[in-house]
Design a protein around this motif. Structure first.
Motif, PDB file in Angstrom:
ATOM      1  N   ILE A   1     -19.238  41.547  -8.427  1.00 20.00           N
ATOM      2  CA  ILE A   1     -20.516  40.909  -8.769  1.00 20.00           C
ATOM      3  C   ILE A   1     -20.274  39.719  -9.682  1.00 20.00           C
ATOM      4  CG2 ILE A   1     -22.688  41.234 -10.027  1.00 20.00           C
ATOM      5  CD1 ILE A   1     -22.729  44.111  -8.890  1.00 20.00           C
ATOM      6  N   GLY A   2     -19.412  39.877 -10.675  1.00 17.84           N
ATOM      7  CA  GLY A   2     -19.090  38.772 -11.578  1.00 17.84           C
ATOM      8  C   GLY A   2     -18.457  37.599 -10.860  1.00 17.84           C
ATOM      9  N   VAL A   3     -17.547  37.874  -9.935  1.00 13.94           N
ATOM     10  CA  VAL A   3     -16.887  36.811  -9.175  1.00 13.94           C
ATOM     11  C   VAL A   3     -17.910  36.062  -8.318  1.00 13.94           C
ATOM     12  CG1 VAL A   3     -15.249  36.359  -7.292  1.00 13.94           C
ATOM     13  CG2 VAL A   3     -14.600  37.854  -9.193  1.00 13.94           C
ATOM     14  N   LEU A   4     -18.789  36.800  -7.651  1.00 16.30           N
ATOM     15  CA  LEU A   4     -19.805  36.148  -6.815  1.00 16.30           C
ATOM     16  C   LEU A   4     -20.740  35.273  -7.641  1.00 16.30           C
ATOM     17  CD1 LEU A   4     -20.588  39.088  -4.384  1.00 16.30           C
ATOM     18  CD2 LEU A   4     -19.656  36.848  -3.738  1.00 16.30           C
ATOM     19  N   ILE A   5     -21.143  35.753  -8.796  1.00 16.85           N
ATOM     20  CA  ILE A   5     -22.007  34.949  -9.670  1.00 16.85           C
ATOM     21  C   ILE A   5     -21.254  33.715 -10.163  1.00 16.85           C
ATOM     22  CG2 ILE A   5     -23.184  34.897 -11.909  1.00 16.85           C
ATOM     23  CD1 ILE A   5     -23.973  37.845 -11.369  1.00 16.85           C
ATOM     24  N   ALA A   6     -20.016  33.900 -10.615  1.00 14.70           N
ATOM     25  CA  ALA A   6     -19.215  32.783 -11.127  1.00 14.70           C
ATOM     26  C   ALA A   6     -18.958  31.730 -10.058  1.00 14.70           C
ATOM     27  CB  ALA A   6     -17.885  33.304 -11.677  1.00 14.70           C
TER      28      ALA A   6
ATOM     29  N   TYR B   1     -26.065  33.079  -1.788  1.00 13.56           N
ATOM     30  CA  TYR B   1     -24.822  33.648  -1.267  1.00 13.56           C
ATOM     31  C   TYR B   1     -24.291  34.753  -2.174  1.00 13.56           C
ATOM     32  CZ  TYR B   1     -25.081  29.709   1.887  1.00 13.56           C
ATOM     33  OH  TYR B   1     -25.501  28.804   2.818  1.00 13.56           O
ATOM     34  N   ALA B   2     -24.457  34.580  -3.475  1.00  7.60           N
ATOM     35  CA  ALA B   2     -24.083  35.660  -4.397  1.00  7.60           C
ATOM     36  C   ALA B   2     -24.976  36.866  -4.151  1.00  7.60           C
ATOM     37  CB  ALA B   2     -24.210  35.185  -5.846  1.00  7.60           C
ATOM     38  N   ALA B   3     -26.280  36.620  -4.005  1.00  2.46           N
ATOM     39  CA  ALA B   3     -27.212  37.725  -3.755  1.00  2.46           C
ATOM     40  C   ALA B   3     -26.881  38.420  -2.445  1.00  2.46           C
ATOM     41  CB  ALA B   3     -28.650  37.203  -3.740  1.00  2.46           C
ATOM     42  N   LEU B   4     -26.578  37.663  -1.418  1.00  3.04           N
ATOM     43  CA  LEU B   4     -26.238  38.250  -0.122  1.00  3.04           C
ATOM     44  C   LEU B   4     -24.986  39.118  -0.228  1.00  3.04           C
ATOM     45  CD1 LEU B   4     -26.875  38.435   2.894  1.00  3.04           C
ATOM     46  CD2 LEU B   4     -25.448  36.417   3.228  1.00  3.04           C
ATOM     47  N   GLY B   5     -23.967  38.619  -0.902  1.00  3.32           N
ATOM     48  CA  GLY B   5     -22.737  39.392  -1.075  1.00  3.32           C
ATOM     49  C   GLY B   5     -22.952  40.677  -1.843  1.00  3.32           C
TER      50      GLY B   5
ATOM     51  N   TRP C   1     -23.322  30.685  -8.470  1.00  2.79           N
ATOM     52  CA  TRP C   1     -24.411  30.260  -9.351  1.00  2.79           C
ATOM     53  C   TRP C   1     -24.237  28.800  -9.792  1.00  2.79           C
ATOM     54  CZ3 TRP C   1     -26.824  34.688  -8.541  1.00  2.79           C
ATOM     55  CH2 TRP C   1     -28.013  34.986  -9.188  1.00  2.79           C
ATOM     56  N   PRO C   2     -23.058  28.396 -10.284  1.00  4.27           N
ATOM     57  CA  PRO C   2     -22.913  27.021 -10.784  1.00  4.27           C
ATOM     58  C   PRO C   2     -23.100  25.938  -9.717  1.00  4.27           C
ATOM     59  CG  PRO C   2     -21.118  28.385 -11.592  1.00  4.27           C
ATOM     60  CD  PRO C   2     -21.846  29.186 -10.556  1.00  4.27           C
ATOM     61  N   VAL C   3     -22.872  26.254  -8.464  1.00 10.01           N
ATOM     62  CA  VAL C   3     -23.038  25.255  -7.397  1.00 10.01           C
ATOM     63  C   VAL C   3     -24.424  25.355  -6.761  1.00 10.01           C
ATOM     64  CG1 VAL C   3     -20.567  25.026  -6.951  1.00 10.01           C
ATOM     65  CG2 VAL C   3     -21.901  26.722  -5.669  1.00 10.01           C
ATOM     66  N   GLN C   4     -25.346  25.997  -7.459  1.00 10.95           N
ATOM     67  CA  GLN C   4     -26.741  26.110  -7.025  1.00 10.95           C
ATOM     68  C   GLN C   4     -26.878  26.779  -5.660  1.00 10.95           C
ATOM     69  OE1 GLN C   4     -29.001  25.271  -9.397  1.00 10.95           O
ATOM     70  NE2 GLN C   4     -27.180  24.821 -10.591  1.00 10.95           N
TER      71      GLN C   4
END
Length: 172
Positions: free
Chosen positions: A124-129, A139-143, A132-135
């Motif tokens: 979860i941390g990797v997906l957010i990192a 994709y983080a939510a989907l993963g 999130w910064p590239v707006q």
């Protein structure tokens, strides 16, 4: 009447839903709401575990699903990436420590040693990192949602279905 918050991007998925919630004035309130949800998930899991109302695997899935779906709340409330990553680091550390010391027995009390909860938090941390910064929080939510609900299907449904399919193929 509150209108949509100005900090939401154009076409935001949740911009018309519950405007009072979106318009929470400070980051602190938004983080407190997410933290409150996570606290509720842990309380429910501990209550189910201590009360014996559910088997340990079901309790573990309550935690998985409850914490995984928080990604939607974080996206909706525009929680900054650094907070999501920090939370993932903290929960990863707790999960790793709980592997050795029974901190939350409801999470790791399934009768087998597994670092799955640790890697779940790290992922979860990797997906957010990453997203999130590239707006691109979708994709983080989907993963996260694929891990969340895929884990439920794998842990609760495949145990029965897989055994049935394998025994039908002569691999019981």
């Amino acid at each position: 009447m509150l209108n949509s918050a100005s900090w939401l991007p154009d076409g935001a998925v949740f911009s018309n839903a519950l405007p009072w919630l979106i318009a929470l004035p400070t980051l602190g309130w938004r983080v407190a709401l997410v933290g409150g949800w996570l606290g509720l998930v842990v309380l429910v899991a501990e209550g189910l575990h201590r009360g014996g109302a559910a088997n340990p695997e079901v309790v573990r899935k309550v935690v998985h699903i409850g914490t995984g779906n928080v990604i939607l709340l974080a996206w909706w409330l525009q929680i900054p990436a650094w907070i999501g990553v920090l939370a993932a680091v903290v929960f990863s550390a707790i999960a790793l420590l709980s592997y050795y010391i029974p901190i939350f027995t409801s999470i790791n009390g399934v009768g087998r040693k597994s670092l799955g909860t640790f890697f779940y938090a790290v992922s979860i941390g990797v997906l957010i990192a990453w997203f999130w910064p590239v707006q691109q929080p979708q994709y983080a939510a989907l993963g996260v949602l694929v891990m969340t609900w895929g884990g439920w299907v794998g842990g609760t449904r495949w145990a029965t279905l897989g055994a049935t399919c394998l025994s039908g193929l002569g691999h019981a």
